[in-house]
Design an enzyme around this catalytic site. Structure first.
Site, PDB file in Angstrom:
ATOM      1  N   GLY A  12       0.802  -1.169  -0.041  1.00  0.00           N
ATOM      2  CA  GLY A  12      -0.037  -0.028   0.001  1.00  0.00           C
ATOM      3  C   GLY A  12       0.782   1.171   0.154  1.00  0.00           C
ATOM      4  O   GLY A  12       1.851   1.259   0.671  1.00  0.00           O
ATOM      5  N   LYS A  26      19.462  10.518  -3.410  1.00  0.00           N
ATOM      6  CA  LYS A  26      20.592  11.493  -3.089  1.00  0.00           C
ATOM      7  C   LYS A  26      21.813  11.224  -2.447  1.00  0.00           C
ATOM      8  O   LYS A  26      22.961  11.450  -2.879  1.00  0.00           O
ATOM      9  CB  LYS A  26      19.859  12.903  -2.535  1.00  0.00           C
ATOM     10  N   ARG A  73       0.754  -5.033  -6.042  1.00  0.00           N
ATOM     11  CA  ARG A  73       0.717  -6.162  -5.157  1.00  0.00           C
ATOM     12  C   ARG A  73       1.299  -7.495  -6.141  1.00  0.00           C
ATOM     13  O   ARG A  73       1.128  -7.354  -7.468  1.00  0.00           O
ATOM     14  CB  ARG A  73      -0.589  -6.911  -4.847  1.00  0.00           C
ATOM     15  N   ASP A 104       5.014  -5.169   6.069  1.00  0.00           N
ATOM     16  CA  ASP A 104       5.377  -6.469   6.534  1.00  0.00           C
ATOM     17  C   ASP A 104       5.593  -7.394   5.203  1.00  0.00           C
ATOM     18  O   ASP A 104       6.542  -8.139   5.164  1.00  0.00           O
ATOM     19  CB  ASP A 104       4.370  -7.170   7.330  1.00  0.00           C
ATOM     20  N   GLY A 105       4.603  -7.380   4.620  1.00  0.00           N
ATOM     21  CA  GLY A 105       4.759  -8.273   3.219  1.00  0.00           C
ATOM     22  C   GLY A 105       5.782  -8.011   2.419  1.00  0.00           C
ATOM     23  O   GLY A 105       6.734  -8.850   1.782  1.00  0.00           O
ATOM     24  N   SER A 106       6.319  -6.674   2.278  1.00  0.00           N
ATOM     25  CA  SER A 106       7.424  -6.083   1.553  1.00  0.00           C
ATOM     26  C   SER A 106       8.589  -6.769   2.018  1.00  0.00           C
ATOM     27  O   SER A 106       9.603  -7.001   1.561  1.00  0.00           O
ATOM     28  CB  SER A 106       7.327  -4.481   1.238  1.00  0.00           C
ATOM     29  N   THR A 127       3.988   2.240   5.774  1.00  0.00           N
ATOM     30  CA  THR A 127       2.683   1.888   5.908  1.00  0.00           C
ATOM     31  C   THR A 127       2.027   2.746   6.878  1.00  0.00           C
ATOM     32  O   THR A 127       2.238   3.222   7.843  1.00  0.00           O
ATOM     33  CB  THR A 127       2.774   0.399   6.398  1.00  0.00           C
ATOM     34  N   ASP A 129      -0.597   2.016   8.559  1.00  0.00           N
ATOM     35  CA  ASP A 129      -1.165   1.239   9.742  1.00  0.00           C
ATOM     36  C   ASP A 129      -0.494   1.408  11.054  1.00  0.00           C
ATOM     37  O   ASP A 129      -1.038   1.101  12.229  1.00  0.00           O
ATOM     38  CB  ASP A 129      -1.660   0.081   9.313  1.00  0.00           C
ATOM     39  N   ASP A 131       1.940  -0.862  11.850  1.00  0.00           N
ATOM     40  CA  ASP A 131       1.896  -1.948  12.487  1.00  0.00           C
ATOM     41  C   ASP A 131       3.282  -2.664  12.376  1.00  0.00           C
ATOM     42  O   ASP A 131       3.197  -4.047  12.186  1.00  0.00           O
ATOM     43  CB  ASP A 131       0.723  -2.769  11.746  1.00  0.00           C
ATOM     44  N   ARG A 156     -18.093  15.779  12.932  1.00  0.00           N
ATOM     45  CA  ARG A 156     -18.586  16.347  14.054  1.00  0.00           C
ATOM     46  C   ARG A 156     -19.435  17.698  14.042  1.00  0.00           C
ATOM     47  O   ARG A 156     -20.680  17.731  14.773  1.00  0.00           O
ATOM     48  CB  ARG A 156     -17.517  16.836  15.232  1.00  0.00           C
ATOM     49  N   ARG A 173      -6.097  -2.997   9.893  1.00  0.00           N
ATOM     50  CA  ARG A 173      -6.630  -4.311   9.904  1.00  0.00           C
ATOM     51  C   ARG A 173      -6.253  -5.077  11.007  1.00  0.00           C
ATOM     52  O   ARG A 173      -6.821  -6.015  11.680  1.00  0.00           O
ATOM     53  CB  ARG A 173      -5.931  -4.965   8.420  1.00  0.00           C
ATOM     54  N   LEU A 216     -25.728  14.903  23.168  1.00  0.00           N
ATOM     55  CA  LEU A 216     -26.748  14.457  22.124  1.00  0.00           C
ATOM     56  C   LEU A 216     -25.973  14.162  20.830  1.00  0.00           C
ATOM     57  O   LEU A 216     -26.800  13.915  19.952  1.00  0.00           O
ATOM     58  CB  LEU A 216     -27.506  15.824  21.601  1.00  0.00           C
TER      59      LEU A 216
END
Length: 321
Positions: A12, A26, A73, A104-106, A127, A129, A131, A156, A173, A216
């Protein structure tokens, strides 16, 4: 000394990838290292979309979101035969080192290229996320968080005007960092994240109590790993009598110019990656811990233990009452 390196972005996209490309490129050119770019990540490596880069390719990209190298991907990369083809495309150009910017996958792909084919690799965590184990912050997280906060401010206004509960679904995720810190920084009224139990009955009770206390409207942050905000909203409607609407921010969270924090983080990590390769080291990822750059074996990204701050989570719950 290493003579040539390539840079790729994979998985991503994340704001800050371009500053990382720029810094790595550089620094490599300043050291007299031949520089290559790989388009579309591992898919481009497989399809031989590898090209020489110079200063013109690095100019004017520090403030751009996304990735100028493109990303894709490549599930085929799980096949050792496919990886061998991709590695040969690097070796035939004399490319000795690889800077991989992704998640992670990379990092898994980079680790296999290193272990199976001797390609020197350094991973940069990119990423939204946040994560990746081994770094306090990943490239893109801060920008994404600010995008969510901007959305919450707008949402809001409607929630207040119509006296509504709005469930805002954000990315994450397996990690709830975006939802957690958007709750803290955005004055959220509740959150649901994958690292914690998230009983709808409790959320319904909290909303009902707030109505009794005269509040409310509500903004509740829901990490996508918990489930669909649309489905959760339908379940919630059965348990509490108030107007409930879901909002799914989706891929708007990925875009936008990288924040100052992400540009600096990416720049430092990009420069460090080339310095590591030039020093003859490999098979590592770069992280930021305690405001200092650190390195870990690249496998630490999935073998280490990830911990969400319980203290921050408890504070978010306290402030959301």
């Amino acid at each position: 000394m290493i003579k040539s390196i390539a840079i790729l972005t994979s998985g991503g996209d994340a704001p800050g990838m371009n500053p990382a490309i720029r810094a790595a490129g550089k620094v490599a050119l300043s050291k007299g290292i031949d520089l290559y770019g790989i388009k579309r990540g591992y898919l481009g490596m497989l399809n031989d979309e590898i090209f020489r880069m110079d200063g013109r390719d690095l100019s004017g990209i520090i403030d751009r979101g996304g990735t100028t190298l493109l990303t894709a991907r490549c599930p085929e990369f799980k096949d050792p035969k496919i990886r061998a083809i991709a590695a040969e495309n690097l070796k035939k150009r004399g490319i000795e080192g690889l800077v991989v910017i992704g998640g992670d996958g990379s990092f898994h792909g980079a680790d296999l290229l290193f272990k199976e084919h001797g390609i020197k690799v350094v991973g940069i965590p990119g990423t939204i996320d946040n994560d990746i184990i081994g770094t306090d912050y990943t490239i893109g997280f801060d920008t994404c968080l600010n995008t969510i906060l901007d959305a919450i401010t707008k949402i809001r206004d409607t929630a207040t005007s119509h006296e509504r509960t709005i469930l805002v679904e954000v990315m994450g995720r397996d990690a709830g960092d975006l939802a957690l810190y958007a709750t803290l920084a955005g004055g959220g009224d509740g959150l649901m994240i994958p690292e914690q139990e998230n009983p709808i009955d409790v959320l319904a009770y909290q909303i009902a109590q707030r109505r009794k206390n005269g509040k409310l409207h509500d903004i509740v942050l829901v990490a996508e790993g918990v489930g669909s905000a649309i489905e959760i909203a339908e379940e919630l409607k059965k348990k509490v009598h108030t107007d409930i609407r879901p909002v799914v921010l989706a891929h708007i969270q990925r875009g936008g110019n990288p924040s100052g924090f992400d540009r600096i983080l990416a720049t430092k990590m990009g420069a460090k990656a080339v310095e590591i390769l030039d020093a003859g080291k490999s098979g590592v990822m770069i992280g930021m811990e305690g405001n200092k750059l650190v390195t870990h074996p690249i496998s630490h990204a999935w073998e280490g233990e990830r911990r969400l701050s319980q203290e921050d989570y408890d504070l978010a719950l306290t402030l959301s009452k």
